[in-house]
Enzyme design. Structure first.
Site, PDB file in Angstrom:
ATOM      1  N   LYS A  99       0.846  -1.196   0.000  1.00 37.50           N
ATOM      2  CA  LYS A  99       0.000   0.000   0.000  1.00 37.50           C
ATOM      3  C   LYS A  99       0.880   1.243   0.000  1.00 37.50           C
ATOM      4  O   LYS A  99       1.459   1.615   1.011  1.00 37.50           O
ATOM      5  CB  LYS A  99      -0.916   0.030   1.236  1.00 37.50           C
ATOM      6  CG  LYS A  99      -2.112   0.915   0.964  1.00 37.50           C
ATOM      7  CD  LYS A  99      -2.601   1.719   2.145  1.00 37.50           C
ATOM      8  CE  LYS A  99      -1.839   2.941   2.446  1.00 37.50           C
ATOM      9  NZ  LYS A  99      -1.879   4.038   1.460  1.00 37.50           N
ATOM     10  N   GLU A 140       9.685   1.469  10.530  1.00 39.56           N
ATOM     11  CA  GLU A 140      10.707   2.489  10.250  1.00 39.56           C
ATOM     12  C   GLU A 140      10.003   3.827  10.367  1.00 39.56           C
ATOM     13  O   GLU A 140       9.196   4.181   9.513  1.00 39.56           O
ATOM     14  CB  GLU A 140      11.279   2.311   8.829  1.00 39.56           C
ATOM     15  CG  GLU A 140      11.934   0.969   8.562  1.00 39.56           C
ATOM     16  CD  GLU A 140      13.256   0.793   9.300  1.00 39.56           C
ATOM     17  OE1 GLU A 140      13.776   1.766   9.876  1.00 39.56           O
ATOM     18  OE2 GLU A 140      13.764  -0.336   9.327  1.00 39.56           O
ATOM     19  N   CYS A 146      13.391  11.055   6.620  1.00 34.18           N
ATOM     20  CA  CYS A 146      13.323  10.642   8.020  1.00 34.18           C
ATOM     21  C   CYS A 146      14.650  10.904   8.727  1.00 34.18           C
ATOM     22  O   CYS A 146      14.680  11.213   9.907  1.00 34.18           O
ATOM     23  CB  CYS A 146      12.970   9.161   8.108  1.00 34.18           C
ATOM     24  SG  CYS A 146      14.058   8.118   7.109  1.00 34.18           S
ATOM     25  N   GLU A 194       9.134  16.256  14.947  1.00 38.05           N
ATOM     26  CA  GLU A 194       9.586  16.111  13.560  1.00 38.05           C
ATOM     27  C   GLU A 194       8.794  17.071  12.672  1.00 38.05           C
ATOM     28  O   GLU A 194       7.568  17.064  12.675  1.00 38.05           O
ATOM     29  CB  GLU A 194       9.352  14.668  13.082  1.00 38.05           C
ATOM     30  CG  GLU A 194       9.916  14.435  11.702  1.00 38.05           C
ATOM     31  CD  GLU A 194       9.634  13.023  11.187  1.00 38.05           C
ATOM     32  OE1 GLU A 194       8.523  12.524  11.401  1.00 38.05           O
ATOM     33  OE2 GLU A 194      10.541  12.432  10.563  1.00 38.05           O
TER      34      GLU A 194
END
Ligand code: NAD
Length: 496
Positions: free
Chosen positions: A181, A256, A290, A391
């Site tokens: 997906k 992750e 990331c 973040e």
């Protein structure tokens, strides 16, 4: 005219259980983030489509033509996938650029890395041994590995072809079926990859690619009883939700997740290299990485000089047309995401931060049409500020001075995340000490954001669990099984 090679994706169909057909949910217009022109309308999967894909996968992986293949036979299919990616390298790089607006120089590297990933895991599959374990009696013991079954692979929008390959290659190599997906906003490259896998000989049903909403399709996949593992790359909140569901199912998950990585510049560093490395670490991929080095710690004696050079360097970065090989920063992925980045910059200023550069949308050269944002550097905030802790996933760097190594390590580790870190110093003993003390899955020393498929990648703390890459990355998609072979002619003593 479609703005990319339509042989890669000839229609708006999606790939469900080995069939190209319309998904049953609403169509989605894929947008080029540099000017908001429409790439293509594609259909998206419904919950029912997702269930069908899982059921087809559960039948397909068990068959002799997939899990039943010898390792070298399955490896051959992976090598073919790699070759087809290489043959279509430029077309895929252009498609990836249209899909998420990354500069072409970056998408070319990503496509090459996807091909390398398939080659690497084909080689792992052919060369990894099972084990004969030391016997402790009149029997022989072996440890072998089997596929897990149906894997749900869920990927984000920032580097789709690389993220997809990092999951598909080891999962397929291990003999599993995969329902992939991709992120809702970047479905195109994943569909092109599905065509390549089909052409390379991946049997019907072994792979499905389901564009659509994460909260619908992703959720159905994670909860489905026939799905035996989820491999997820994305934000920490979504990852935590998946881990909760997986706990109820007692299902393994690889996660992750996000990061807020510190980059550390000591006063003995080669400052020219460090300036370049810090700029690359945060502003390449427009900070939508990331592992972006988004917290900068500079030792006080060189702080003022370093920040002056860094801000000058950031102002010189070429932000604009992703199709130009000169461009260093493309647009952000969407209007919504740019607004979120802008809110963080406003918050940083409210918290008492000072802007050294950026903080605005660039103007001119047609950039008003896209979701561009200037490379932005703030200073004057403590590590406890929200923009140092959360973040942002955009081109925003927060800089802080530090005095001594112990205080530096405390601050660098004072984060819920533990994905990556960078150190710039000429002192190799200090580099060793600090690298070992940092709580992060990857530490770069006098470099940043280098990647090798042969080196494991993982996040500590809220940055994830499980491993990707490296030769043992394939084991994340296998189950270990122990075999005992009786060698004694006499019956077992108890039975007598
Ligand atoms: P996201 O978490 O919003 O989405 C990731 C994927 O999960 C998408 O495919 C999305 O549709 C799907 N999803 C959303 N809700 C879901 C649900 N309830 N159940 C199942 N699936 C669901 O992340 P994003 O915005 O696409 O990507 C940005 C994030 O990804 C950042 O936090 C970034 O740090 C992280 N990321 C991590 C790595 C890594 O390797 N550690 C790499 C790239 C990106």
């Amino acid at each position: 005219m479609t703005p990319f090679d339509t042989r890669l994706i000839p229609s708006g169909d999606i790939f469900i259980g080995g069939e190209w057909r319309r998904g049953r949910a609403a169509t989605f217009a894929s947008i080029y983030p540099a000017d908001q022109s429409v790439n293509m309308e594609i259909s998206t999967a419904s919950a029912e489509d997702a269930k069908e894909a899982v059921e087809a996968a559960d039948i397909a992986w068990r068959k002799p033509d997939w899990a039943g293949l010898k390792p070298h036979q399955r490896a051959l299919i992976l090598y073919r996938i790699a070759d087809l990616i290489t043959q279509r390298h430029e077309a895929l790089a252009q498609l990836q650029r249209r899909d998420n607006g990354k500069p072409i120089a970056e998408t070319r590297v990503l496509v090459a890395s996807a091909a390398a990933t398939f080659r690497y895991f084909a080689a792992c599959l052919e060369t990894l041994d099972d084990e004969l374990t030391p016997s402790r009696g009149d029997y022989m013991t072996m440890s072998v590995h089997e596929p897990i079954g149906v894997i749900a692979a869920i990927t984000p929008w920032n580097s789709p072809i690389a993220s997809d390959a990092q999951k598909l290659a080891p999962a397929l190599a291990a003999g599993n079926a995969v329902v992939l997906k991709p992120a809702e906003v970047t479905p195109l490259v994943s569909l092109a990859l599905a065509r390549i896998c089909e052409e390379a000989g991946v049997p019907k049903g072994v792979l499905s690619v389901l564009p659509g909403k994460g909260s619908v399709i992703g959720d159905v996949l994670v909860r489905h009883p026939l799905v035996r593992k989820v491999s997820f790359t994305g934000g920490t909140d979504v990852g935590r939700g998946i881990a909760r569901i997986a706990a109820d199912k007692l299902m393994p998950v690889s996660l992750e997740l996000g990061g807020k990585s510190p980059t550390i510049v000591f006063d003995d560093a080669d400052l020219d290299h460090a300036v370049n490395g810090v700029l690359y670490g945060i502003f390449s991929s427009s900070g939508e990485a990331c592992i972006a080095g988004s917290r900068l710690f500079v030792q006080r004696p060189v702080y003022a000089e370093f920040m002056k050079r860094l801000a000058e360097g950031a102002r010189r970065l070429r932000v604009g047309d992703p199709s130009s090989t000169e461009t260093q920063m493309g647009p952000l992925i969407s209007a919504k995401h740019r607004e979120s980045v802008e809110r963080y910059v406003a918050l940083g200023l409210e918290e008492g931060g000072r802007l050294l550069c950026g903080g605005e949308r660039p103007v001119g050269e047609g950039r008003e049409k896209g979701f561009f944002y200037q490379p932005t550097i703030l200073e004057g905030l403590p590590n406890s500020a929200r923009i140092c802790q959360e973040e942002i996933f955009g081109p925003v760097l927060v800089a802080m001075p530090f005095d001594d190594e112990a205080a530096l390590i405390r601050q660098a580790n004072d984060s819920v995340f533990g994905l990556a870190a960078g150190i710039w110093t000429r002192d190799y003993k200090r580099a060793w000490r600090v690298a070992r003390a940092l709580e992060a899955g990857t530490v770069w020393i006098n470099t940043y954001k280098l990647f090798s498929i042969s080196t494991p990648f993982s996040g500590w703390k809220d940055s994830g669990m499980g491993r990707e890459k490296g030769r043992l990355g394939i084991r994340e998609y296998m189950q270990q099984k122990s075999l005992y072979w009786g060698l004694n002619d006499a019956p077992l003593p108890w039975a007598n």
